[in-house]
Structures are given as C-alpha cells and as structure tokens.
Design an enzyme around this catalytic site. Structure first.
Site, PDB file in Angstrom:
ATOM      1  N   CYS A   1       0.837  -1.200   0.000  1.00 31.07           N
ATOM      2  CA  CYS A   1       0.000   0.000   0.000  1.00 31.07           C
ATOM      3  C   CYS A   1       0.872   1.250   0.000  1.00 31.07           C
ATOM      4  CB  CYS A   1      -0.966  -0.037   1.184  1.00 31.07           C
ATOM      5  SG  CYS A   1      -2.335   1.141   1.030  1.00 31.07           S
TER       6      CYS A   1
ATOM      7  N   HIS B   1      -3.599  -5.472   0.924  1.00 32.69           N
ATOM      8  CA  HIS B   1      -2.952  -5.775   2.198  1.00 32.69           C
ATOM      9  C   HIS B   1      -2.972  -7.278   2.486  1.00 32.69           C
ATOM     10  CE1 HIS B   1      -2.471  -1.679   3.985  1.00 32.69           C
ATOM     11  NE2 HIS B   1      -3.431  -1.384   3.121  1.00 32.69           N
TER      12      HIS B   1
ATOM     13  N   GLU C   1      -1.209  -8.798   4.670  1.00 31.43           N
ATOM     14  CA  GLU C   1      -1.082  -8.997   6.123  1.00 31.43           C
ATOM     15  C   GLU C   1      -2.416  -8.883   6.846  1.00 31.43           C
ATOM     16  OE1 GLU C   1      -1.185  -4.549   5.886  1.00 31.43           O
ATOM     17  OE2 GLU C   1      -0.546  -6.215   4.608  1.00 31.43           O
TER      18      GLU C   1
END
Length: 473
Positions: free
Chosen positions: A104, A231, A233
C-alpha cells in the site's frame, strides 16, 4: 530468516506485517526509520526489508512522495562516515540478492523512489500511483490473479488471492503505451484485479481504483522487489475475512488466509537458498523457524517421500540412514516415568520454548481445524488408539509443527502432499528430518494417496515401528 519491518512518520501497519512474518516462520524486527537513517540499524543485517502500509507524512504532496524524497536525499549516519543515502543502501541491498516488499503506502514509496518498476535501471520514477478513479477512499475486498510469468519469489506457486484494499491513491498511471508494453512483456505487472471468472477487469468496484493494466502490484526486473496495493497482512487467518461466519456454516471456513502465502513464500525461498535457519512448512505444511539447521544437506531422491526416514532402519527396511549430528542440540527434558503405560503421555508434553510455541500456536490450531482428507482419515484411526498408543496431532516440536506424534515413543508421522516431491521442498524436508532425528525422534512419511488408498497397510507399518521402538528401549 530475518525480516526488517520499518515504521514511523505515519506508517501504521507494522505490527500486522511483523505478525505475518512470524507466522510464516521468520524473525521479524520492527524498527523506526530514524534508527536506520541515523546508522543505528543496518538494513544489510536482514534478508527482507518491508515498507508497510499507512499514511506516511499524512500523504502530503501525494502518497509516498515525502518519504520517498527523504530516502533519496537524506544523508544517513553511516558508521564508516561516508556520505550516502538510504537509496544507496537499497541499491546495494538488492544487488546482494536480498528482497524488498512494499505494501500500500510502501508500494507508493517504492514507485515514487524509482525502485519499481525500474525498467531502465536508473532508479528514477517511471510510473506513478495516484488518486482512485472513484474519487474516494476504497476499503473493500478484491480478487487478484498472479501473472504466471512473474519472477517474484513472493508469488511463487500462487494463482489467485483474495485480500482487502484500503487506499485513496492506488491507481497506476503509465506515461505511454511503450511503458505498458514493456511491463507486460517482462511480466512485471505481477498482480491484476479480476472478476469472479478470473478475467482481468477495469470494472468498478472489482478494480477499485481504475489502475492501468488492471494492475494491483508490480515487481522490478530482478523479481526481488515487490509492491502491491492490497494488504496481504490483513488476511492471515480465515476469521479475518468478513464472510467467515457464513463460510463456516457452509463448511468452508478454517485454516489460514490467502495473504499468508506471500510471506510463507519468501521465508521458504530464503531458507532454501542456503539460509541456516529453515522454516517448517505451512499448510500444505505450516510452522515456524527452527533454531538450528545443518549446512551440509544433500538432495534426497524425491521418489522416497512416502518411505520411512528413521534411525535405525525400520522393520520394513525402508530407512534412509541415521542422519545423526556429531553433538545433539539442547532440547526439553522429559520427566522420567518408572514404567509408562503404552497409551500414556508423559506429564511434560512441552517440546518447544514458550516463545516458539506462541509463534506457531495459531497455525497449529488452523491446521487442526482444516485437515486434508488424508490427515483426517489417519487421525480418526490414531485417535481411536487402534495401535494402543496415544498420538497428538499438529504438535510443535522445537519450531516445527508435525502432523502426528507419539511422545512416549518419540515417533513422528508425516502425511505429505504432492509439493513434497519437488526438489527444493525435498531438500528442506531432509533438513527438517535431520533436526528431528537429532532430537531423538523417528520419522515416518506417507503420501496422501498412500494413506487414503492403503490405510490398513499404513497402520501396520506404524505398528511395526512402535514395536521396534519398544524392543530397542
């Protein structure tokens, strides 16, 4: 594998990224960027450098612009007194064969810094990421397709991913058709937004920002640098998905999230390149790093993956050798039982350190919740104690999660999928087995097909090994 995760100046996803690396089996260190700029921490002490998401410098002047300029022009406090920038260090870092990940805002920084896509090799900005075509901040889940021509080890073996986006400036803009053609020809457009049929799409909101080439991520020409707007994660466990409850009711929930595969891939890649600290496989096998590893591995014959790995040889004569190190590594001390019953488990079943167990416990739980059909079939037989021995499943030994183990007998049973027949995975498995043998465990490996098609023979093989162990104690 050592992962450096940067924070500071508005970066705010560092904890999630570090957690992802730890779940994948790496050691993750979170460091404020100033510690690097002042020379207190060197990026060269790490295998992977990650720029997480966030809003560095409040996105003033554009997302990632200020931080990129700081990295390009700010002189670092290098210990040798040389006048250099972090961009200089990043060039050396990549030249040394190491890896960079930007997520990002981190992706925006890498683009504005000229590390991506770096078609010309001059580390100058060639494309940009700017305001979403929708004119709004987008927070939604998207489906991605991996370019089969990508060189990125972060994406090795992956085809599709479902992950969230959370950004206001994620639209890739290209200067001309020639740049678009160069990106596509080199496979640098590594991740694309796709529809339910798996086709690239510019349709909003499936493509949440209107990016050129439907691009969600880029790599450089070496494949060592990866940047992506979504994302990964944020999707480490099944429960991270907003639809997880419905999926659970339909019988499809459980296990790990799609995003973890990216971190697993790079940890595995670094380990198999010769890093002395290997990872335990994630599902289709999951786990953490080992505290020790032999640097003198030999390549096993992949055709032996369903055979017995043991010392001494098994009753059926399928042993692969003793694999005993010169000196045993320190390990837990099990309480001595006067005359344990064959179905008993010693009181002390803690076969790892508290920190290592903390690192992998959620993965072990996920693996128990979503076993493969072969694992489930064997577990149903073992849990019924048909062999007179109590087994534990998805149990952590050192930093590895093993499929099944009888602790009193120190007998480990592994059920392997097709990936274990691949050469790199076979090399890793040999190292993992060596460590387990050094800790006193005997290992039997069966393929999924063998368990599903010949379960009685599998149980008989296990029984013979239990008998052999008892006769030698």
């Amino acid at each position: 594998m050592q992962a450096l995760v940067l924070t500071g100046f508005g970066i705010n996803c560092e904890e999630e990224v570090a957690a992802a690396y730890r779940l994948a089996g790496a050691e993750a260190t979170i460091v404020h960027l100033n510690q690097v700029l002042h020379g207190e921490v060197s990026i060269h002490d790490f295998d992977v450098l990650t720029f997480p998401g966030g809003f560095s410098f409040g996105d003033d002047l554009g997302s990632g612009v200020v931080l990129a300029n700081k990295l390009r022009y700010r002189q670092t406090g290098a210990p040798d007194g040389q006048r250099r920038t972090l961009l200089d260090d990043l060039k050396e870092f990549v030249a040394a064969g190491k890896f960079v990940l930007g997520i990002c805002n981190g992706f925006q920084v890498l683009v504005k810094l000229g590390l991506l896509p770096n078609l010309g090799g001059g580390f100058q900005p060639e494309v940009t990421l700017t305001h979403n075509a929708s004119g709004r901040y987008e927070n939604r889940w998207v489906r991605l397709q991996v370019n089969p021509n990508t060189k990125s080890p972060f994406l090795a073996g992956l085809t599709t991913l479902e992950v969230p986006v959370r950004h206001g400036e994620g639209r890739l803009v290209l200067p001309d058709d020639a740049t678009a053609a160069a990106l596509e020809a080199a496979g640098l457009n590594c991740l694309s937004y796709v529809d339910a049929a798996g086709d690239g799409t510019s349709q909003y909101p499936l493509n949440p920002n209107g990016a050129a080439l439907n691009c969600a991520g880029l790599t450089d020409t070496t494949g060592q640098i990866l940047g992506l707007m979504p994302h990964p994660e944020a999707f480490l466990m099944a429960e991270n998905h907003p639809d997880w409850a419905r999926r659970k009711r339909l019988g499809g929930a459980g296990g790990v999230g799609d995003g973890l595969a990216i971190f697993r891939n790079i940890v595995r890649h670094v380990a198999l390149r010769g890093n002395p600290t290997p990872l335990a496989p994630l599902p289709d096998g999951e786990g953490g790093t080992s505290s020790s590893f032999s640097s003198s591995l030999t390549t096993p014959n992949p055709t032996t993956k369903s055979s017995l790995e043991t010392s001494p040889p098994s009753p059926s004569g399928k042993g692969l050798g003793d694999g005993v190190a010169e000196e045993p590594r320190p390990h837990y001390t099990r309480r001595q039982q006067p005359t344990p019953e064959p179905t008993s488990i010693p009181d002390n079943v803690f076969t790892t350190t508290p920190q290592q167990w903390k690192n992998v416990k959620s993965l072990g739980r996920a693996m128990r919740q979503a076993p493969t059909p072969a694992e489930d079939a064997l577990w149903q037989a073992l849990r019924a104690q048909q062999l007179g021995v109590k087994f534990r499943r998805q149990h952590t030994i050192d930093s590895f999660i093993v499929d099944f183990v009888s602790l009193p007998d120190k007998l480990v049973i592994e059920v392997d999928g097709a990936v274990h027949g691949e050469t790199e995975q076979a090399i890793y498995d040999a190292g993992r087995s060596e460590i387990l043998r050094e800790l006193g465990y005997r290992i039997i490996r069966f393929s999924n097909e063998t368990v599903l098609q010949k379960l009685p023979e599998v149980l008989e093989d296990i029984k013979q090994n239990i008998t052999s162990i008892a006769a030698n104690t």
